[in-house]
Design an enzyme around this catalytic site. Structure first.
Site, short mmCIF file in Angstrom:
data_model
loop_
_atom_site.label_atom_id
_atom_site.label_comp_id
_atom_site.label_asym_id
_atom_site.label_seq_id
_atom_site.Cartn_x
_atom_site.Cartn_y
_atom_site.Cartn_z
N PHE A 68 -3.22 -9.95 -4.64
CA PHE A 68 -2.02 -10.19 -3.85
C PHE A 68 -1.11 -8.97 -3.81
O PHE A 68 -0.25 -8.86 -2.94
CB PHE A 68 -1.25 -11.41 -4.39
N LYS A 69 -1.29 -8.06 -4.78
CA LYS A 69 -0.41 -6.89 -4.83
C LYS A 69 -0.52 -6.03 -3.57
O LYS A 69 0.34 -5.21 -3.30
CB LYS A 69 -0.69 -6.07 -6.08
N ASP A 70 -1.59 -6.22 -2.79
CA ASP A 70 -1.72 -5.50 -1.52
C ASP A 70 -0.54 -5.78 -0.59
O ASP A 70 -0.10 -4.90 0.13
CB ASP A 70 -3.02 -5.89 -0.81
N ALA A 81 2.44 -3.71 -1.88
CA ALA A 81 2.20 -2.26 -1.81
C ALA A 81 2.21 -1.78 -0.36
O ALA A 81 2.78 -0.74 -0.04
CB ALA A 81 0.88 -1.92 -2.47
#
Ligand SMILES: *Cc1c(COP(=O)(O)O)cnc(C)c1O
Length: 434
Positions: A106-108, A111
């Site tokens: 999910f960090k995409d 970022a």
């Protein structure tokens, strides 16, 4: 849009300043001064909005004109370019798949959005911006993919040699272009110390424009609110109360959910699901907040002993334990329990979940013991293939690895090997970037 510091509400910054600086000078965290509600018409027509349109409406409402609408459209099109589908296991159990981006976590979302905002606010500045990131694995991959080929911005990623998985390392070291990797012969803490020292080095900062892709940057939090709306949109039965279950480490994801709720999304409860690093569930139970060193687990992206977003959660609830406790229910599980959850999801539903999602699944089941009328949405924060060994052993079967991960295996690693001394790091930066 204006933001204040959680340490001092008089300490105000613009969105561009908050995004470019990351942290206020007083070491608090940035929070929006105003969190406006979305109009009723938005919720009435939610099902007719695409994911990108939802993202646009949320940003427009929050940003209050500080980015012209046409620019905002363009920015969102580049940042939110993969889906967040809900898979329903049964009527009361839904999985929100947040792993369809380039680094499969999910960090995409955070970022990519941060990269777009930084490059937007960096326009017109003809001096290159150099972003320094220390990573223990996951964050680096998302940041590298997010900033890849962003004009005017270079990214230098420091990672500890031999302490990230092969595919994680490839995510950092095979992109090239504006992404540089430094393989540090030390630990993650050594990487972080080098980055910290660089930011404090006056001489260096006069010669190079440095910034950070810090996980507590407000630009990472905001896009994580988008998918709560996107998930709610996909629920078939909107009359049944809903709990969002968030496998948590630094509690950025859960805080973004609170933001969505403050903007009017009808979320009835949050469930904070953790592994053995259970500082927040303990706080919810006792009212005592006792950060402590983290312990390693099989859901390692949640191995956090002092959650960085807890200050934002306290701020939202005006430091009231009882108010927070009435919205958020906490549960924690050890590794053996996590494996049981992972297996149960597979045996019962034929769905392969990852260890972080498994922690969420267990928490949903325990929550529903007290709240049987609730449907739950478990945030599946990473693709199971990122934890292929653990998942295959637990399920005793082989799982498929998405092409975008598998294809990395063949790519050639390019990294600069470096010792842990600042006397090596500083000349490297000066030579390449000043
Ligand atoms: C980062 C991460 C988490 C924890 O998210 P927070 O926002 O820090 O609570 C959970 N699962 C995965 C897979 C992650 O990468």
């Amino acid at each position: 849009m204006q933001l204040y510091s959680t340490n001092n509400k008089q300490n105000i910054a613009s969105l561009s300043k908050a995004v470019m600086k990351g942290l206020p000078d007083d070491n608090g965290l940035f929070m929006p001064v105003e969190i406006p509600k979305l109009p009723a018409s938005f919720f009435e027509n939610l099902e007719s909005y695409s994911f990108q349109e939802i993202a646009f409406e949320v940003c427009k409402t929050l940003f209050q004109g500080c980015i012209p609408e046409a620019d905002l459209q363009g920015l969102i099109q580049k940042a939110v370019n993969f889906p967040a589908p809900v898979v329903s296991l049964d009527e009361e159990t839904h999985i929100l798949e947040l792993f369809h981006g380039p680094s499969l976590a999910f960090k995409d979302f955070g970022a990519r959005f941060m990269a777009q905002l930084m490059s937007y606010f960096n326009q017109g500045n003809n001096k290159e911006l150099v972003i320094l990131v220390a990573t223990s694995g996951d964050t680096g991959g998302a940041v590298a993919a997010g900033f890849y080929k962003t004009p005017g911005i270079k990214v230098v990623i420091l990672y500890p040699s031999g302490k990230v998985s092969l595919l994680q390392e490839k995510q950092l070291t095979t992109l090239g272009h504006n992404i540089e990797a430094i393989e540090v012969e030390g630990t993650f803490d050594d990487c972080q110390a080098l980055v910290k020292q660089a930011f404090l080095d006056k001489d260096l900062n006069e010669k190079i424009r440095l910034s950070s892709a810090n996980s507590i940057n407000i630009a990472r939090l905001i896009p994580q609110a988008f998918y709560y709306f996107e998930a709610f949109k996909q629920l078939k039965d909107k009359s049944r109360p809903v709990a969002f279950v968030v496998p948590s480490g630094n509690f950025g994801n859960l805080t973004a959910g609170l933001l969505a709720k403050l903007m009017g999304l009808p979320i009835d409860k949050f469930v904070a699901a953790t592994n053995a690093n259970d500082v927040v569930p303990q706080y919810l139970e006792t009212g005592d907040y006792k950060p402590r060193p983290s312990v390693p687990t099989i859901s390692n992206a949640m191995d956090v002993g002092a959650p960085s977003n807890f200050a934002r959660m306290l701020d939202i609830y005006g430091k009231s334990w009882s108010d927070m406790k009435s919205d958020i229910h906490g549960f924690s599980y050890n590794d053996a329990e996590t494996r049981v959850g992972l297996k149960e999801v597979y045996d019962k539903y034929g769905y392969v979940i990852d260890p972080h999602g498994a922690v969420g699944y267990l928490a949903l089941r325990d929550f529903q013991k007290s709240y049987p009328n609730f449907q739950g949405v478990v945030l599946e924060t990473a693709h199971p293939s990122k934890f292929v060994d653990e998942v295959e052993q637990t399920l005793n079967t082989s799982i498929s690895i998405p092409e975008r991960l598998e294809s990395l295996r063949e790519k050639k690693k390019e990294a600069t090997l470096m010792d842990t001394s600042y006397d090596s790091f500083k000349p490297y930066l000066l030579e390449r970037h000043s």
